[in-house]
Design an enzyme around this catalytic site. Structure first.
Site, PDB file in Angstrom:
ATOM      1  N   SER A  28      80.727-113.850  -7.704  1.00 31.94           N
ATOM      2  CA  SER A  28      79.366-113.909  -7.178  1.00 31.94           C
ATOM      3  C   SER A  28      79.104-115.294  -6.590  1.00 31.94           C
ATOM      4  O   SER A  28      79.766-115.694  -5.641  1.00 31.94           O
ATOM      5  CB  SER A  28      78.365-113.550  -8.279  1.00 31.94           C
ATOM      6  OG  SER A  28      77.083-113.290  -7.737  1.00 31.94           O
ATOM      7  N   ASP A  56      83.927 -87.447  -4.004  1.00 28.30           N
ATOM      8  CA  ASP A  56      84.890 -87.787  -5.050  1.00 28.30           C
ATOM      9  C   ASP A  56      86.302 -87.327  -4.691  1.00 28.30           C
ATOM     10  O   ASP A  56      87.286 -88.044  -4.890  1.00 28.30           O
ATOM     11  CB  ASP A  56      84.431 -87.147  -6.365  1.00 28.30           C
ATOM     12  CG  ASP A  56      85.237 -87.595  -7.575  1.00 28.30           C
ATOM     13  OD1 ASP A  56      86.241 -88.301  -7.385  1.00 28.30           O
ATOM     14  OD2 ASP A  56      84.868 -87.243  -8.700  1.00 28.30           O
ATOM     15  N   ASP A  68      89.910 -88.654  -2.128  1.00 27.73           N
ATOM     16  CA  ASP A  68      91.181 -89.321  -2.424  1.00 27.73           C
ATOM     17  C   ASP A  68      92.206 -88.366  -3.012  1.00 27.73           C
ATOM     18  O   ASP A  68      93.267 -88.772  -3.460  1.00 27.73           O
ATOM     19  CB  ASP A  68      90.969 -90.514  -3.367  1.00 27.73           C
ATOM     20  CG  ASP A  68      90.394 -90.100  -4.716  1.00 27.73           C
ATOM     21  OD1 ASP A  68      90.129 -88.894  -4.917  1.00 27.73           O
ATOM     22  OD2 ASP A  68      90.210 -90.988  -5.570  1.00 27.73           O
ATOM     23  N   VAL A  75      91.634 -86.109  -5.613  1.00 25.78           N
ATOM     24  CA  VAL A  75      91.401 -85.652  -6.978  1.00 25.78           C
ATOM     25  C   VAL A  75      89.977 -86.013  -7.377  1.00 25.78           C
ATOM     26  O   VAL A  75      89.439 -87.042  -6.964  1.00 25.78           O
ATOM     27  CB  VAL A  75      92.412 -86.291  -7.966  1.00 25.78           C
ATOM     28  CG1 VAL A  75      92.243 -87.801  -8.028  1.00 25.78           C
ATOM     29  CG2 VAL A  75      92.299 -85.679  -9.351  1.00 25.78           C
ATOM     30  N   ASP A  94      87.963 -87.560  -9.847  1.00 21.92           N
ATOM     31  CA  ASP A  94      88.204 -88.469 -10.968  1.00 21.92           C
ATOM     32  C   ASP A  94      86.999 -89.346 -11.291  1.00 21.92           C
ATOM     33  O   ASP A  94      87.104 -90.313 -12.046  1.00 21.92           O
ATOM     34  CB  ASP A  94      89.417 -89.358 -10.681  1.00 21.92           C
ATOM     35  CG  ASP A  94      89.272 -90.149  -9.380  1.00 21.92           C
ATOM     36  OD1 ASP A  94      88.244 -89.987  -8.690  1.00 21.92           O
ATOM     37  OD2 ASP A  94      90.183 -90.936  -9.057  1.00 21.92           O
ATOM     38  N   ASP A 154      79.331-102.241  -5.656  1.00 23.05           N
ATOM     39  CA  ASP A 154      78.541-103.444  -5.934  1.00 23.05           C
ATOM     40  C   ASP A 154      77.089-103.190  -5.539  1.00 23.05           C
ATOM     41  O   ASP A 154      76.792-102.872  -4.392  1.00 23.05           O
ATOM     42  CB  ASP A 154      79.095-104.629  -5.154  1.00 23.05           C
ATOM     43  CG  ASP A 154      78.563-105.963  -5.654  1.00 23.05           C
ATOM     44  OD1 ASP A 154      77.336-106.071  -5.863  1.00 23.05           O
ATOM     45  OD2 ASP A 154      79.353-106.901  -5.840  1.00 23.05           O
ATOM     46  N   HIS A 193      78.879-104.930  -9.559  1.00 26.75           N
ATOM     47  CA  HIS A 193      78.953-106.364  -9.294  1.00 26.75           C
ATOM     48  C   HIS A 193      79.665-107.118 -10.417  1.00 26.75           C
ATOM     49  O   HIS A 193      79.243-107.074 -11.575  1.00 26.75           O
ATOM     50  CB  HIS A 193      77.537-106.926  -9.108  1.00 26.75           C
ATOM     51  CG  HIS A 193      77.519-108.355  -8.677  1.00 26.75           C
ATOM     52  ND1 HIS A 193      78.078-108.768  -7.489  1.00 26.75           N
ATOM     53  CD2 HIS A 193      77.025-109.473  -9.273  1.00 26.75           C
ATOM     54  CE1 HIS A 193      77.914-110.079  -7.371  1.00 26.75           C
ATOM     55  NE2 HIS A 193      77.290-110.533  -8.438  1.00 26.75           N
TER      56      HIS A 193
END
Length: 542
Positions: free
Chosen positions: A208, A275, A278, A280, A282, A431, A470
């Protein structure tokens, strides 16, 4: 300016018997270091960095034990157990004529020093560490240092304005860049005095604000550190700080203030829709840039909020769309990036009710204070009632006045590269405070400035962490510092960073964070909770 020397007045007492140092991370254990030629908690002389004077120096021996971290979560509190016996040296610097008093704190383990120096960065408006990072570093065998830059804690900005009501430029310079550099110089000198020899390697470690400080070191003081670990960095400071007020602008202009559970419904719907991109399901969105979930798909949906049934409206969906899209000027031109899809809407889109039950915006403290106190020099300036026009004016004013001071966006890292430095950054794709796309934007600009991704990868690598908030406040853990030391000391450039990530359901999965611009894809076989089930591939868009 002629450098001043001060003989250190020590307040040492006999050291307790050395406690066993906790086992360092793997890369830290790999450095073979001869023991220091001497060890004393009373160094004799200290050169002041150019342009400074030393006001005072104290040194105290601290026995092994548990360190109580000051403050309250998430910015403080808790304990660090099994901290070994160490020497704590505090050096107070001033810049003659500035009336500032910047403390540098250095902790040095009595036994088990690994030969390395680690500087620890700050958070929010704190330039340095509250002791938690120092304690952790000493446990791993580092001699560690931090600085308060002469300012306050994470939420303290009483120092911002001078008695005339204008920004205290000396303290802002300290916070922005000067004190971190001077801490590096002083800290390494204290190490040499206490151990009788210099550290073999020097590292920066921060997230940060600490991440921003690391980049500032690479940009302005390229010889300070061999390696810089800068996570979720607050670079592009004036752009992202003002940009994170955008959710308040959107809600104010729409006169629509979705509740926390309504915002969460949009987040969960986007997660469900994206979801599997990618390969799958997960509980993680591995590439938010591919997620094209339209919030209007939720219009008419009934959800339960605080025991009441609420129907999602067109206005709610439009607020969410604009928050994800990010700030634009009155002509529709993009100014900066919005909240990542999959990130929590709070605290940037927080609200409150007044005494009459009327809902209004509740801007997040850090950007609100930057805009009101530093940019406008009016602490009472209300950032909850900005319009697109006033937001744009504020955005451009912040950049014009403060980019040269704290912008931390210089894309020319050639001096750091030429000095042999290595830079690692990881940033959570979820974030909720610093738009991840801003860090990617900076990396792209470095690629353009320095002749391509491959050449930049020789000294600077970026890794994005799916589903991580974050600085990993949701529990995400990344093996970053160990990878950095292996790169600096053994030339082993990290292809991935090993991580433990928290999914949307609260579970923990192992992942290898992919080196930008690659993203993670499921192989189609193997355990989806294990890193071995995934591989890094070039992203597909559209």
């Amino acid at each position: 300016m002629k450098r001043r020397f001060l003989t250190i007045v020590a307040a040492c007492v006999p050291l307790a018997a050395a406690a066993a140092v906790s086992t360092p991370v793997s890369a830290s254990a790999s450095l073979a270091v001869a023991g220091p030629s001497s060890y004393t908690c009373a160094p004799s002389t200290l050169p002041a960095p150019e342009g400074t004077a030393v006001e005072s120096v104290t040194a105290a021996a601290v026995p092994a034990g548990t360190f109580q971290v000051p403050g309250v979560p998430p910015l403080g509190g808790g304990q660090v157990p099994d901290v070994p016996a160490h020497c704590e040296v505090t050096v107070t610097l001033t810049h003659p004529g500035a009336n500032d008093h910047a403390k540098v704190n250095v902790w040095l383990p009595q036994a088990g020093w690994n030969g390395r120096f680690q500087a620890v960065g700050g958070k929010a408006y704190a330039a340095g560490d509250n002791g938690a990072g120092l304690a952790a570093a000493v446990k791993q065998g580092y001699a560690a240092a931090t600085t308060d830059a002469g300012v306050g804690g994470p939420l303290d900005t009483d120092w911002a304005l001078d008695p005339s009501g204008h920004v205290d430029t000396a303290l802002l310079d300290n916070f922005a860049s000067r004190s971190a550099h001077e801490m590096a110089l002083v800290g390494k000198q204290v190490v040499a005095e206490v151990y009788g020899r210099a550290a073999s390697y020097s590292y920066w470690n921060g997230c940060s604000t600490g991440g921003r400080q690391g980049y500032m070191e690479a940009q302005r003081y390229p010889n300070d550190f061999n390696g810089i670990n800068a996570a979720a960095p607050g670079i592009n400071w004036n752009q992202f700080e003002v940009a994170t007020l955008w959710p308040q602008v959107v809600m104010n202009e729409a006169h629509t203030y979705p509740t926390g559970c309504e915002f969460d419904a949009f987040k969960q719907a986007a997660l469900k829709a994206c979801d599997k991109l990618d390969g799958v399901a997960d509980g993680l969105i591995s590439d938010p840039q591919r997620c094209d979930f339209d919030p209007r798909r939720l219009v008419g949906t009934r959800i339960e909020c605080d025991g009441k049934q609420v129907t999602v409206t067109e206005a709610d969906a439009e607020v969410v769309r604009k928050i994800w899209d990010g700030p634009r000027d009155v002509n529709g031109k993009r100014l900066w990036y919005g909240l990542s899809i999959g990130a929590d809407f709070l605290p940037l889109a927080a609200t409150k009710k007044d005494a009459n039950g009327v809902t209004t915006g509740a801007p997040f403290f850090v950007p609100s204070v930057w805009a009101a106190t530093f940019v406008q020099e009016q602490p009472s300036f209300d950032t909850a009632n900005l319009t697109t026009a006033t937001f744009e004016e504020l955005f451009r004013k912040a950049r014009a006045e403060y980019d040269p001071v704290i912008g931390t966006r210089d894309a020319d890292l050639s001096a750091f590269r030429d000095a042999g430095g290595k830079l690692i950054t990881w940033h959570g794709d979820a974030d909720q405070l610093i738009p991840t796309a801003g860090t990617v934007d900076y990396r792209k600009r470095v690629d353009e400035e320095m002749s391509g991704t491959r050449k930049v990868d020789d000294f600077y690598r970026l890794f994005l962490a799916p589903g991580v908030s974050h600085c990993g406040l949701d529990g995400g853990k990344v093996d970053d510092l160990a990878s950095l030391t292996a790169w600096v000391e053994h030339g082993k450039a990290p292809a991935v960073l090993h991580a433990a990530l928290t999914t949307a359901t609260g579970g923990t999965v192992a992942r290898d964070l992919c080196r930008y611009p690659m993203v993670s894809r499921y192989t189609g076989h193997g355990d989806p909770n294990a890193a071995s089930g995934f591989r890094c591939v070039r992203p597909s868009r559209g």
